[in-house]
Design a protein around this motif. Sequence first.
Motif, short mmCIF file in Angstrom:
data_model
loop_
_atom_site.label_atom_id
_atom_site.label_comp_id
_atom_site.label_asym_id
_atom_site.label_seq_id
_atom_site.Cartn_x
_atom_site.Cartn_y
_atom_site.Cartn_z
N VAL A 186 0.86 -1.19 0.00
CA VAL A 186 0.00 0.00 0.00
C VAL A 186 0.89 1.23 0.00
O VAL A 186 2.09 1.17 0.30
N ARG A 187 0.29 2.35 -0.30
CA ARG A 187 1.03 3.62 -0.32
C ARG A 187 1.49 3.97 1.09
O ARG A 187 0.73 3.89 2.04
N GLU A 188 2.74 4.37 1.21
CA GLU A 188 3.30 4.71 2.51
C GLU A 188 2.95 6.15 2.87
O GLU A 188 3.25 7.08 2.11
N GLU A 215 12.97 12.41 15.22
CA GLU A 215 13.64 12.14 13.94
C GLU A 215 13.21 10.80 13.37
O GLU A 215 13.01 10.65 12.16
N ALA A 216 13.05 9.80 14.26
CA ALA A 216 12.62 8.48 13.79
C ALA A 216 11.22 8.53 13.19
O ALA A 216 10.91 7.81 12.24
N ALA A 217 10.37 9.40 13.74
CA ALA A 217 9.01 9.50 13.23
C ALA A 217 8.98 10.10 11.83
O ALA A 217 8.04 9.87 11.07
N ASN A 218 10.02 10.87 11.48
CA ASN A 218 10.04 11.54 10.19
C ASN A 218 11.00 10.90 9.21
O ASN A 218 11.29 11.47 8.15
N VAL A 219 11.52 9.72 9.56
CA VAL A 219 12.43 9.04 8.64
C VAL A 219 11.68 8.71 7.35
O VAL A 219 10.58 8.15 7.38
N THR A 220 12.27 9.05 6.25
CA THR A 220 11.63 8.81 4.97
C THR A 220 11.96 7.40 4.49
O THR A 220 13.13 7.06 4.31
N GLY A 221 10.95 6.60 4.29
CA GLY A 221 11.15 5.25 3.77
C GLY A 221 10.82 5.18 2.30
O GLY A 221 10.93 6.17 1.56
N GLY A 222 10.39 4.04 1.85
CA GLY A 222 10.02 3.89 0.46
C GLY A 222 8.65 4.46 0.17
O GLY A 222 7.94 4.96 1.05
N GLN A 223 8.26 4.42 -1.08
CA GLN A 223 6.95 4.93 -1.49
C GLN A 223 5.82 3.96 -1.13
O GLN A 223 4.67 4.38 -1.05
N VAL A 224 6.15 2.72 -0.93
CA VAL A 224 5.14 1.72 -0.57
C VAL A 224 5.63 0.92 0.63
O VAL A 224 6.83 0.87 0.90
N ARG A 225 4.70 0.33 1.34
CA ARG A 225 5.04 -0.52 2.47
C ARG A 225 4.29 -1.85 2.32
O ARG A 225 3.31 -1.95 1.59
N ILE A 226 4.78 -2.84 3.03
CA ILE A 226 4.20 -4.18 2.96
C ILE A 226 3.36 -4.44 4.20
O ILE A 226 3.78 -4.14 5.32
N GLU A 227 2.19 -4.98 4.00
CA GLU A 227 1.32 -5.44 5.08
C GLU A 227 0.98 -6.90 4.84
O GLU A 227 0.68 -7.29 3.71
N ALA A 228 1.04 -7.69 5.88
CA ALA A 228 0.75 -9.12 5.75
C ALA A 228 -0.25 -9.53 6.83
O ALA A 228 -0.20 -9.03 7.97
N LEU A 356 3.22 -0.04 -9.04
CA LEU A 356 1.99 -0.69 -8.61
C LEU A 356 1.89 -0.58 -7.09
O LEU A 356 2.07 -1.55 -6.35
N PRO A 357 1.62 0.63 -6.58
CA PRO A 357 1.66 0.81 -5.11
C PRO A 357 0.58 0.04 -4.37
O PRO A 357 0.77 -0.29 -3.19
N ARG A 358 -0.54 -0.26 -5.02
CA ARG A 358 -1.62 -0.99 -4.34
C ARG A 358 -1.80 -2.34 -5.03
O ARG A 358 -2.55 -2.47 -5.98
N LYS A 359 -1.08 -3.31 -4.52
CA LYS A 359 -1.09 -4.66 -5.08
C LYS A 359 -1.32 -5.65 -3.95
O LYS A 359 -0.70 -5.55 -2.89
N ARG A 360 -2.19 -6.62 -4.19
CA ARG A 360 -2.55 -7.58 -3.13
C ARG A 360 -2.51 -8.99 -3.70
O ARG A 360 -3.12 -9.27 -4.73
N VAL A 361 -1.77 -9.86 -3.03
CA VAL A 361 -1.67 -11.26 -3.42
C VAL A 361 -2.22 -12.10 -2.27
O VAL A 361 -1.71 -12.04 -1.15
#
Length: 488
Positions: A186-188, A215-228, A356-361
């Motif tokens: 999903v979109r981060e 600073e940890a709260a504002n760390v920039t990660g990737g554009q998408v994140r994984i949820e399981a 493909l930021p919103r992809k579900r398998v």
Amino acid sequence: MTARMYGRWERPRTAGFFGLTFGASMLGIGLVIAVMLGYMATRSLPLTGLQIMGSAVLFVPMVITRNGRTGWEILILRTQFALAGARGERIYRAGRFSRIPGTSRLPGLLADSALTEYETPGGARFGLIHIRRTDHYTVVVRVIPAGEELVDQPQIDSWVEGYGQFLAAQGRSGEVVAITSVLETVRETRLKQRREVARLLRPDAPEYAAEVMAEAANVTGGQVRIEARIAITCRARGKLRRNQPEQAREIGQRLQGVLSQLARAGLPGAPMQAWELLGLVRSRYDVAAQDNIEAAGPDLVATQSWDTVGPVSALDRWDHYVHDGARSVTWEMDTAPLGAVHETVMKALLEPRPDLPRKRVAVVYRLHSAAEATEIVDGDFRDALAAEQTEPGGIASAAASIRVDNTRAARQEQALGAGLTRFGALVTVTARLDADIPTIAASVEAMSAASRLSVRRCYGYQASAFAASLGIGVVLPEHGSISKRMSL
């Protein structure tokens, strides 16, 4: 060390004459007998010719297949889809000015579902989804996969074995209908990250520690994140089938054992509470609401209920599903990977992609009880032997011989305590209304091919496939509207 391989899956298929299924063979024999009896009774060649033509109309669609479906299945599916459109059942409108003002109930197969929240004997709260039509109860566990980085191969093999033991343990009682494993990108927004940091930060924390946490709260990660997550769907049990609190108590007692088994498989997790399930479903049907939902967090239950998390507007098309300003397309597994594979076979399909930021398998496991498994593996072995012996020309093909070997191995493994599971997969991609769907379809098919997985688009039931891929209790075969006699 030799890498461990996995495989030996076979699609159940009854053997008949000339490579046909048992049902098609019996239909053909019945039609031949009917034609012979008709001629003997009438002695009329024209009437017999008409009878032969009618028999051909019945028999040929059972033999000719397309995308794994018989001609009769395709015809019935198109007819049902057209009739649903004529009745207006493929259009959904809710909201303030709908027939039921102020509600946005979930459409389709989830229309008669309900969400409640209970507590395990250990004090953990969990949301319980009840689908009244099938009388199924579903609890969803959010898991955190460990990944494969800095993990040696023996540990990975142990995790895979642990997950297999988890599936086998759930299937022994015969009460678990299906287990749906969902890995979604999903979109981060980083809103969850900031809320978690705020929860951990104490008011009397040292200034330096507070700055580090900020600073940890504002760390920039990737554009998408994984949820399981893993959904466990059970059928109502016991004499108190209609007593939902009693069903919840039984599920809650077994939930701790489920979490322990998942932890041994490298999937530590916790049951999702009601507010998490509300946010999950709402943000999948209305993707524009993701930021507000993640910002609300547990306070979501103050403004949302299960009757308001559905889409305001939805349209079920033949090859895609439109819902609240977004368009989703779902594919289903056609055939499993051919031959033996490694545990990383689906990596190309599962890994995040910025395009493909919103992809579900979703991988759906339909479990058999021990008694059912014994009958099925014995029947599959007999059918495989019969198919090998009835090959045209009297020479068994390599595929028939391989099927005999696979069913023989499954029979032996089941006798040693292994479980028997039917499995399938659903791949859903959600994008904007103006997205380039042909390009998305090409990307999904390329990723599936890289994973040695053959997929096909879910024509005629996109809305149902979308609901099933969410992993909240919809098991498509339990809602089938076409008789199995019309299939292979």
